[in-house]
Design an enzyme around this catalytic site. Structure first.
Site, mmCIF file in Angstrom:
data_model
loop_
_atom_site.group_PDB
_atom_site.id
_atom_site.type_symbol
_atom_site.label_atom_id
_atom_site.label_comp_id
_atom_site.label_asym_id
_atom_site.label_seq_id
_atom_site.Cartn_x
_atom_site.Cartn_y
_atom_site.Cartn_z
ATOM 1 N N ASN A 14 106.675 -57.298 -31.095
ATOM 2 C CA ASN A 14 107.320 -58.322 -31.921
ATOM 3 C C ASN A 14 108.287 -57.575 -32.841
ATOM 4 O O ASN A 14 107.878 -56.983 -33.836
ATOM 5 C CB ASN A 14 106.258 -59.065 -32.713
ATOM 6 C CG ASN A 14 106.688 -60.423 -33.218
ATOM 7 O OD1 ASN A 14 105.956 -61.055 -33.966
ATOM 8 N ND2 ASN A 14 107.852 -60.906 -32.844
ATOM 9 N N ASN A 65 114.291 -66.139 -38.358
ATOM 10 C CA ASN A 65 114.201 -66.095 -36.902
ATOM 11 C C ASN A 65 115.549 -65.699 -36.303
ATOM 12 O O ASN A 65 116.585 -65.705 -36.985
ATOM 13 C CB ASN A 65 113.774 -67.458 -36.357
ATOM 14 C CG ASN A 65 112.415 -67.886 -36.873
ATOM 15 O OD1 ASN A 65 111.468 -67.115 -36.869
ATOM 16 N ND2 ASN A 65 112.318 -69.131 -37.324
ATOM 17 N N CYS A 74 105.073 -63.891 -40.742
ATOM 18 C CA CYS A 74 104.904 -63.241 -39.439
ATOM 19 C C CYS A 74 103.881 -62.134 -39.612
ATOM 20 O O CYS A 74 104.089 -61.209 -40.398
ATOM 21 C CB CYS A 74 106.229 -62.682 -38.935
ATOM 22 S SG CYS A 74 106.061 -61.684 -37.430
ATOM 23 N N ASN A 76 102.868 -59.761 -37.457
ATOM 24 C CA ASN A 76 103.367 -58.465 -37.016
ATOM 25 C C ASN A 76 104.455 -57.949 -37.955
ATOM 26 O O ASN A 76 104.544 -56.751 -38.237
ATOM 27 C CB ASN A 76 103.904 -58.566 -35.589
ATOM 28 C CG ASN A 76 102.816 -58.913 -34.598
ATOM 29 O OD1 ASN A 76 101.780 -58.290 -34.562
ATOM 30 N ND2 ASN A 76 103.057 -59.941 -33.792
ATOM 31 N N ASN A 165 102.305 -70.776 -41.268
ATOM 32 C CA ASN A 165 103.284 -71.431 -40.400
ATOM 33 C C ASN A 165 102.508 -72.173 -39.313
ATOM 34 O O ASN A 165 101.348 -71.854 -39.028
ATOM 35 C CB ASN A 165 104.289 -70.427 -39.821
ATOM 36 C CG ASN A 165 103.618 -69.265 -39.111
ATOM 37 O OD1 ASN A 165 102.400 -69.183 -39.024
ATOM 38 N ND2 ASN A 165 104.412 -68.355 -38.594
ATOM 39 N N HIS A 167 100.968 -73.805 -35.845
ATOM 40 C CA HIS A 167 100.671 -73.358 -34.481
ATOM 41 C C HIS A 167 99.969 -74.450 -33.687
ATOM 42 O O HIS A 167 99.125 -75.175 -34.212
ATOM 43 C CB HIS A 167 99.792 -72.108 -34.499
ATOM 44 C CG HIS A 167 100.488 -70.906 -35.039
ATOM 45 N ND1 HIS A 167 101.245 -70.074 -34.250
ATOM 46 C CD2 HIS A 167 100.571 -70.419 -36.305
ATOM 47 C CE1 HIS A 167 101.754 -69.108 -35.002
ATOM 48 N NE2 HIS A 167 101.360 -69.297 -36.248
ATOM 49 N N GLU A 217 107.684 -68.874 -29.637
ATOM 50 C CA GLU A 217 107.831 -68.849 -31.088
ATOM 51 C C GLU A 217 108.967 -69.753 -31.543
ATOM 52 O O GLU A 217 110.088 -69.681 -31.024
ATOM 53 C CB GLU A 217 108.070 -67.410 -31.568
ATOM 54 C CG GLU A 217 107.892 -67.240 -33.055
ATOM 55 C CD GLU A 217 107.694 -65.776 -33.446
ATOM 56 O OE1 GLU A 217 107.935 -65.475 -34.626
ATOM 57 O OE2 GLU A 217 107.296 -64.954 -32.596
ATOM 58 N N ARG A 218 108.665 -70.571 -32.506
ATOM 59 C CA ARG A 218 109.637 -71.488 -33.089
ATOM 60 C C ARG A 218 110.871 -70.724 -33.572
ATOM 61 O O ARG A 218 110.779 -69.812 -34.368
ATOM 62 C CB ARG A 218 108.970 -72.219 -34.265
ATOM 63 C CG ARG A 218 109.838 -73.155 -35.060
ATOM 64 C CD ARG A 218 109.092 -73.709 -36.265
ATOM 65 N NE ARG A 218 108.624 -72.663 -37.167
ATOM 66 C CZ ARG A 218 108.128 -72.885 -38.384
ATOM 67 N NH1 ARG A 218 108.008 -74.117 -38.836
ATOM 68 N NH2 ARG A 218 107.736 -71.888 -39.142
ATOM 69 N N CYS A 226 102.675 -62.366 -31.535
ATOM 70 C CA CYS A 226 102.746 -63.193 -32.739
ATOM 71 C C CYS A 226 101.425 -63.037 -33.481
ATOM 72 O O CYS A 226 100.377 -63.454 -32.984
ATOM 73 C CB CYS A 226 102.996 -64.652 -32.380
ATOM 74 S SG CYS A 226 103.059 -65.740 -33.831
ATOM 75 N N THR A 228 100.410 -64.267 -36.610
ATOM 76 C CA THR A 228 99.839 -65.518 -37.124
ATOM 77 C C THR A 228 99.316 -66.355 -35.964
ATOM 78 O O THR A 228 98.308 -67.044 -36.082
ATOM 79 C CB THR A 228 100.879 -66.315 -37.931
ATOM 80 O OG1 THR A 228 102.030 -66.563 -37.122
ATOM 81 C CG2 THR A 228 101.270 -65.581 -39.201
ATOM 82 N N GLY A 229 100.029 -66.274 -34.823
ATOM 83 C CA GLY A 229 99.576 -66.994 -33.634
ATOM 84 C C GLY A 229 98.236 -66.496 -33.147
ATOM 85 O O GLY A 229 97.378 -67.282 -32.731
#
Length: 282
Positions: A14, A65, A74, A76, A165, A167, A217-218, A226, A228-229
């Protein structure tokens, strides 16, 4: 045009362009960020992260982004911020606090014999499951766990989680055989359900407390990782009875350890790597 010094860094693939804005309050337009992020005509990255001074923490992570839109957080990216501020001598703290759009987060730096940061653990806080706070437009305020996601031609169920954020976590048989690049943007832009758009994770089990995810990712498209993902994935996996609360998650760029503590907070641990530095014209 002006010249700006930058550092390219990545956390399990990332990758972002990092700009030290602590001594000079550098601001770029969405078009300039798009140019920098372009993988053919720019540096190439999933976006741009500015490291700024903060009145709330030791530093601020100001994240954008690759399409120029701002993002709250984020996982990462924040690990790379931690490596940058320590390795470049901006701080000697091994437990810095970083202000993000999701609040102030505490980090624990694991430093090698070369006095460079090798791994970073981040207290990501508590997952948010209340639909209106994620946000998701939903019939009530009960957690959205394994609920039907209306995508024509597909039988999908999703769990909604915010880690600062939003998900949308979807379990599929094999993410590598699933049309992520076709379905990801459809789900991301279902604004009648996800008013601020959403990050989408496609996930499968690889073993006991072992998961694999692909991320749409948005604002950036498919990314190799990701953070947070991954935290959202572990939350969804535990809430649906698939795993316990200490898991390994493989992403296309590498692996993370995610732990859900008794306090309710989630800890993410993974690497951060500096790729190269340079000067660019914007």
């Amino acid at each position: 045009m002006s010249k700006i010094q930058f550092t390219k860094m990545e956390g399990i693939g990332n990758d972002y362009v990092y700009i030290d804005a602590t001594g000079n309050d550098i601001r770029l337009t969405a078009q300039q960020i798009q140019k920098i992020s372009d993988r053919n005509f720019g540096v190439g990255s999933d976006g741009v992260i500015f490291i700024r001074n903060s009145n709330k923490g030791d530093f601020q992570m100001d994240m954008y982004n690759s399409d120029g839109s701002s993002s709250e957080m984020c996982g990462n990216g924040i690990r790379c911020v931690a490596k940058y501020i320590y390795d470049h001598g901006l701080t000697s703290k091994k437990n810095p606090k970083i202000e993000t759009g999701a609040g102030v987060l505490e980090l624990d730096l694991i430093v090698g014999s070369d006095n460079k940061v090798q791994q970073v653990s981040v207290d990501m806080g508590k997952p948010v499951l209340v639909p209106s706070k994620i946000p998701v437009i939903w019939k009530d305020e009960n957690p959205i766990i394994d609920q039907i996601l209306p995508v024509p031609g597909y039988d999908l169920k999703f769990t909604a989680v915010s880690m600062g954020n939003p998900h949308c976590v979807i379990f599929v048989e094999n993410p590598d055989e699933f049309p992520v690049r076709e379905i990801g943007p459809i789900i991301e832009n279902k604004t009648e359900l996800f008013p601020r758009r959403i990050n989408v994770e496609f996930v499968s089990l690889r073993g006991k407390n072992h998961l694999y995810q692909r991320t749409w990712e948005r604002g950036a498209g498919e990314t190799l990782a990701c953070g947070t993902g991954a935290c959202a994935v572990m939350t969804a996996a535990n809430l649906t009875g698939r795993t316990e609360k200490d898991v390994k998650i493989d992403l296309r760029g590498g692996s993370l350890r995610i732990q859900w503590l008794a306090s309710g907070n989630i800890i993410m641990t993974g690497p951060a790597i500096e790729v190269y530095s340079g000067i660019m014209e914007v």
